[in-house]
Design a protein around this motif. Sequence first.
Motif, PDB file in Angstrom:
ATOM      1  N   LEU A  69       4.677   1.525   1.565  1.00 59.18           N
ATOM      2  CA  LEU A  69       5.836   1.771   0.816  1.00 59.18           C
ATOM      3  C   LEU A  69       6.631   3.219   1.349  1.00 59.18           C
ATOM      4  CD1 LEU A  69       4.666   1.359  -2.968  1.00 59.18           C
ATOM      5  CD2 LEU A  69       6.143  -0.041  -1.551  1.00 59.18           C
ATOM      6  N   ASP A  70       5.380   4.286   1.625  1.00 64.00           N
ATOM      7  CA  ASP A  70       6.300   5.378   2.635  1.00 64.00           C
ATOM      8  C   ASP A  70       6.912   4.922   3.726  1.00 64.00           C
ATOM      9  OD1 ASP A  70       5.226   6.889   0.404  1.00 64.00           O
ATOM     10  OD2 ASP A  70       3.600   7.701   1.580  1.00 64.00           O
ATOM     11  N   GLU A  71       6.404   4.080   4.471  1.00 74.00           N
ATOM     12  CA  GLU A  71       7.009   3.567   5.431  1.00 74.00           C
ATOM     13  C   GLU A  71       8.485   2.886   5.384  1.00 74.00           C
ATOM     14  OE1 GLU A  71       5.663   0.415   9.035  1.00 74.00           O
ATOM     15  OE2 GLU A  71       4.239   2.087   8.431  1.00 74.00           O
ATOM     16  N   LEU A  72       8.449   2.063   4.572  1.00 77.86           N
ATOM     17  CA  LEU A  72       9.660   1.447   4.033  1.00 77.86           C
ATOM     18  C   LEU A  72      10.632   2.424   3.572  1.00 77.86           C
ATOM     19  CD1 LEU A  72       8.324  -1.612   2.113  1.00 77.86           C
ATOM     20  CD2 LEU A  72       9.871  -1.724   4.138  1.00 77.86           C
ATOM     21  N   GLY A  73      10.304   3.500   2.723  1.00 76.57           N
ATOM     22  CA  GLY A  73      11.048   4.354   2.129  1.00 76.57           C
ATOM     23  C   GLY A  73      11.852   4.976   3.286  1.00 76.57           C
ATOM     24  N   ARG A  74      11.092   5.498   4.350  1.00 76.80           N
ATOM     25  CA  ARG A  74      11.717   6.271   5.429  1.00 76.80           C
ATOM     26  C   ARG A  74      12.700   5.520   6.108  1.00 76.80           C
ATOM     27  NH1 ARG A  74       6.561   8.293   5.894  1.00 76.80           N
ATOM     28  NH2 ARG A  74       5.550   7.019   7.254  1.00 76.80           N
ATOM     29  N   ALA A  75      12.421   3.994   6.253  1.00 81.35           N
ATOM     30  CA  ALA A  75      13.264   3.130   6.960  1.00 81.35           C
ATOM     31  C   ALA A  75      14.610   3.111   6.160  1.00 81.35           C
ATOM     32  CB  ALA A  75      12.727   1.883   7.226  1.00 81.35           C
ATOM     33  N   ILE A  76      14.487   3.075   4.813  1.00 79.14           N
ATOM     34  CA  ILE A  76      15.534   2.619   4.195  1.00 79.14           C
ATOM     35  C   ILE A  76      16.424   3.982   3.703  1.00 79.14           C
ATOM     36  CG2 ILE A  76      16.366   1.690   1.822  1.00 79.14           C
ATOM     37  CD1 ILE A  76      13.801  -0.224   2.047  1.00 79.14           C
ATOM     38  N   PHE A  77      15.759   4.804   3.136  1.00 78.12           N
ATOM     39  CA  PHE A  77      16.360   6.136   2.866  1.00 78.12           C
ATOM     40  C   PHE A  77      16.407   7.179   3.527  1.00 78.12           C
ATOM     41  CE2 PHE A  77      14.424   4.072  -1.019  1.00 78.12           C
ATOM     42  CZ  PHE A  77      15.729   3.440  -1.648  1.00 78.12           C
ATOM     43  N   GLY A  78      15.697   7.063   4.740  1.00 80.28           N
ATOM     44  CA  GLY A  78      15.819   8.207   5.625  1.00 80.28           C
ATOM     45  C   GLY A  78      14.786   9.585   5.229  1.00 80.28           C
ATOM     46  N   ASN A  79      13.771   9.059   4.370  1.00 78.66           N
ATOM     47  CA  ASN A  79      12.733  10.082   3.890  1.00 78.66           C
ATOM     48  C   ASN A  79      11.981  10.544   5.181  1.00 78.66           C
ATOM     49  OD1 ASN A  79      13.973   9.451   1.140  1.00 78.66           O
ATOM     50  ND2 ASN A  79      11.949   8.451   0.570  1.00 78.66           N
ATOM     51  N   THR A 107       0.967  -0.896  -0.068  1.00 68.32           N
ATOM     52  CA  THR A 107       0.148  -0.015  -0.082  1.00 68.32           C
ATOM     53  C   THR A 107       0.883   1.431   0.119  1.00 68.32           C
ATOM     54  OG1 THR A 107      -0.057  -0.063   2.230  1.00 68.32           O
ATOM     55  CG2 THR A 107      -1.920  -1.121   1.284  1.00 68.32           C
ATOM     56  N   SER A 108       0.011   2.391  -0.438  1.00 74.07           N
ATOM     57  CA  SER A 108       0.986   3.658  -0.436  1.00 74.07           C
ATOM     58  C   SER A 108       1.610   3.971   0.871  1.00 74.07           C
ATOM     59  CB  SER A 108       0.074   4.741  -0.902  1.00 74.07           C
ATOM     60  OG  SER A 108       0.755   5.934  -0.780  1.00 74.07           O
ATOM     61  N   ALA A 109       0.898   3.711   2.200  1.00 69.39           N
ATOM     62  CA  ALA A 109       1.306   4.231   3.319  1.00 69.39           C
ATOM     63  C   ALA A 109       2.421   3.285   3.692  1.00 69.39           C
ATOM     64  CB  ALA A 109       0.171   3.916   4.431  1.00 69.39           C
TER      65      ALA A 109
END
Length: 109
Positions: free
Chosen positions: A21-31, A17-19
């Motif tokens: 993916l955002d969470e994963l992005g934050r975890a991996i890339f520090g977004n 889900t979008s949420a």
Amino acid sequence: GPLRQRWTPRQPAPAPTSARLDELGRAIFGNLPITNDRTGNKVLRKKLKGPLLADYYFDQSGVDPDVVGREIMKGWMNEREKHRKNQLEVLRRRGKGPPKKGSGKRSNR
């Protein structure tokens, strides 16, 4: 004999889900999470200007900047002053120079 467990297929992975993916992005890339708050992140991402400026201006260690400034200005001010006096002389001869002290436009003589 040993207890045999019944084979069951593994749980399918949850649909991305979008949420999530955002969470994963934050975890991996520090977004950072997207909010309307101002974070100042844009400013922090920019390249630092300090080293660039330090390289541009020559090393002034042990030299008083006022002294350097006066040395640079000394000759220039003399030239400028000479030019100004020259101009004044030309204007005065034509009667266009500055008025004498106390006899300006607003004095009622």
